[in-house]
Write a protein that holds these residues in place. Structure first.
Motif, PDB file in Angstrom:
ATOM      1  N   LEU A 106      -0.957 -14.683 -10.109  1.00  0.00           N
ATOM      2  CA  LEU A 106       0.315 -15.119  -9.540  1.00  0.00           C
ATOM      3  C   LEU A 106       0.348 -14.915  -8.034  1.00  0.00           C
ATOM      4  N   CYS A 107      -0.042 -13.722  -7.598  1.00  0.00           N
ATOM      5  CA  CYS A 107       0.007 -13.422  -6.160  1.00  0.00           C
ATOM      6  C   CYS A 107      -0.995 -14.268  -5.382  1.00  0.00           C
ATOM      7  N   ASP A 108      -2.105 -14.599  -6.000  1.00  0.00           N
ATOM      8  CA  ASP A 108      -3.066 -15.477  -5.332  1.00  0.00           C
ATOM      9  C   ASP A 108      -2.495 -16.884  -5.185  1.00  0.00           C
ATOM     10  N   GLY A 110       1.189  -8.139  -1.901  1.00  0.00           N
ATOM     11  CA  GLY A 110       2.280  -8.517  -2.787  1.00  0.00           C
ATOM     12  C   GLY A 110       2.088  -7.965  -4.186  1.00  0.00           C
ATOM     13  N   MET A 111       0.841  -8.023  -4.676  1.00  0.00           N
ATOM     14  CA  MET A 111       0.557  -7.467  -5.996  1.00  0.00           C
ATOM     15  C   MET A 111       0.857  -5.967  -6.020  1.00  0.00           C
ATOM     16  N   GLY A 112       0.487  -5.280  -4.940  1.00  0.00           N
ATOM     17  CA  GLY A 112       0.755  -3.850  -4.865  1.00  0.00           C
ATOM     18  C   GLY A 112       2.238  -3.533  -4.878  1.00  0.00           C
ATOM     19  N   TRP A 113       3.030  -4.333  -4.151  1.00  0.00           N
ATOM     20  CA  TRP A 113       4.476  -4.124  -4.125  1.00  0.00           C
ATOM     21  C   TRP A 113       5.087  -4.307  -5.517  1.00  0.00           C
ATOM     22  N   ILE A 114       4.728  -5.406  -6.179  1.00  0.00           N
ATOM     23  CA  ILE A 114       5.320  -5.692  -7.493  1.00  0.00           C
ATOM     24  C   ILE A 114       4.923  -4.626  -8.503  1.00  0.00           C
ATOM     25  N   ILE A 171       9.804 -12.722 -13.015  1.00  0.00           N
ATOM     26  CA  ILE A 171       8.797 -12.500 -11.974  1.00  0.00           C
ATOM     27  C   ILE A 171       7.985 -13.765 -11.726  1.00  0.00           C
ATOM     28  N   GLY A 172       7.688 -14.494 -12.782  1.00  0.00           N
ATOM     29  CA  GLY A 172       6.904 -15.719 -12.643  1.00  0.00           C
ATOM     30  C   GLY A 172       7.691 -16.896 -12.125  1.00  0.00           C
ATOM     31  N   PRO A 193      10.189 -10.864  -1.996  1.00  0.00           N
ATOM     32  CA  PRO A 193      11.272  -9.882  -2.140  1.00  0.00           C
ATOM     33  C   PRO A 193      12.031 -10.038  -3.454  1.00  0.00           C
ATOM     34  N   GLY A 194      12.249 -11.283  -3.870  1.00  0.00           N
ATOM     35  CA  GLY A 194      12.933 -11.498  -5.144  1.00  0.00           C
ATOM     36  C   GLY A 194      12.115 -10.997  -6.315  1.00  0.00           C
ATOM     37  N   ALA A 195      10.800 -11.251  -6.301  1.00  0.00           N
ATOM     38  CA  ALA A 195       9.936 -10.782  -7.379  1.00  0.00           C
ATOM     39  C   ALA A 195       9.890  -9.261  -7.423  1.00  0.00           C
TER      40      ALA A 195
END
Length: 426
Positions: free
Chosen positions: A265-267, A275-279, A321-322, A328-330
């Protein structure tokens, strides 16, 4: 009576000491945490050792080998735990892990083990895990009062989160100092520490009704008969059956979106590794916060209803999430989903364990472990393959929907909706 009990000087009432103040419980928790940390370091060290003697494809084979006996033998491990007692099985499997891992460390110091040696180690470790996981899962109700089980399970969640976070960097530091041999030696030392602490843990005896059920039956039983009897017990139980099925569906629905799905997703969204780390990070913050809350409170009223409603919220968050277009929303949705997941996860395990006849704890624990480490990971390759055709967003929605469907099973059961945890006597 529990030796950790304390007396209310005002009323004269004998009440159990909170799990987080019970030395026996804390001793078990440290032992369990050391074992989890050793597991994490072992997997990193195994991958590194395999990478030094094998191709990337062969490294994947080595890492997958341990999952095969773990999935195939897990239910049998529950039968063994109930037949011989979870304490004996935990001590025996931890001792075997110490010997195997320390032997690998010694082999790496004096030679360079080939691929087949590492595959054999992974297979042995998988077999031992199939014995260890059901047995260790059957111990919490035996080392604390029923009213303290939810606190203990919340502490177990915290220990798991801490171990998963710290194992990779600790393994990396060990390998930086002494290569894979040092990492294997550190993992072996942690298993030895776990073994020593578990040996000192006091295990409560079974209540009278369970002792009768555990006594030698009039006609000899076989392991197969014990297994069938355990599965029948789960299927027929009005609380355990729906919760186990609900948990299996929710794990299968959300485990892939929270792991391999986040990478894809982040890719695709251009959010990158940050972004992956934040989520992933805020989801972990949410689950950890709720684990802390349950550790302090010890109980939530209307636990069955709260568990299922929070699972619906967590499932909706995974699906969202998807769909959310911005990072920020995710992140915000992931935090909400993590908070709800922390509640439903802790309550589900506690409701199952407090409702289970102790004579069946090993078998019930084995089924729960099988759904978590045996069946749910099958969603990884499925998610990856389907992404080629549908993209990630529809799969997030499908995973959230499957998880929410599991919640409807619980909500449809009057026994689950009305299920309560034992009162905490403050």
């Amino acid at each position: 009576m529990n030796r950790a009990a304390q007396k209310n000087t005002t009323t004269g009432e004998i009440r159990p000491r909170p799990a987080y103040r019970d030395r026996n419980v804390l001793r078990w928790l440290v032992a369990y945490s050391a074992s989890l940390l050793g597991d994490g370091i072992y997997f990193v060290a195994l991958a590194w050792a395999a990478n030094s003697v094998a191709s990337p494809a062969e490294v994947g084979i080595v890492m997958a080998m341990g999952s095969i006996p773990r999935a195939v033998l897990m239910l049998g491990g529950g039968v063994v735990a109930d037949r011989f007692g979870p304490r004996a099985v935990v001590l025996g499997s931890d001792a075997l892990r110490c010997l195997v891992i320390l032997a690998v460390a010694a082999a790496l110091v004096f030679s360079s083990p080939g691929l087949w040696v590492l595959i054999a180690v992974a297979l042995v470790f998988g077999v031992v895990d199939a014995l260890f996981l059901p047995a260790v899962g059957a111990l919490p109700p035996r080392i604390t009062e029923p009213s303290e089980v939810v606190r203990l399970q919340s502490m177990v969640m915290l220990a798991g989160r801490l171990s998963r976070t710290t194992a990779p960097p600790i393994a990396g530091m060990a390998m930086g100092l002494g290569g894979s041999a040092a990492a294997f030696a550190l993992a072996g030392a942690l298993f030895c520490l776990s073994l020593a602490l578990l040996w000192a843990v006091r295990i409560g005896s079974l209540p009278a009704d369970d002792t009768i059920k555990d006594a030698a039956p009039a006609t000899p039983t076989t392991p197969w008969r014990d297994l069938v009897e355990g599965l029948t017990y789960i299927r027929r139980h009005k609380v355990i059956g729906p919760l186990v099925l609900s948990g299996a569906m929710s794990q299968f629905g959300i485990i892939a979106p929270l792991t391999v799905g986040l990478v894809l997703l982040c890719d695709q969204r251009g959010w990158g590794a940050g972004g992956m780390g934040w989520i992933s990070g805020v989801f972990g913050v949410g689950t950890t916060s709720m684990a802390l809350l349950l550790t302090v409170r010890g109980r939530l009223p209307r636990a069955g209803m709260v568990q299922n409603v929070s699972l619906v919220v967590a499932s909706a968050g995974i699906a969202a999430i998807g769909l959310v277009p911005s990072l920020p929303g995710a992140v915000a949705v992931a935090l909400l989903s993590g908070l709800a997941s922390g509640v439903c996860g802790g309550l589900a395990v506690s409701l199952i364990q407090t409702a289970t006849d102790r004579a069946y704890l090993g078998r019930v624990s084995s089924v729960m472990a099988l759904t978590g480490v045996g069946i749910a990971p099958l969603a990884y390759p499925l998610f990856g393959v389907l992404t080629e055709f549908t993209g990630t967003a529809p799969l997030y929605v499908a995973g959230g929907a499957l998880s929410a469907l599991g919640a409807t099973i619980g909500l449809a059961s009057r026994a689950v909706r009305g299920a309560e945890l034992p009162e905490v006597r403050a």
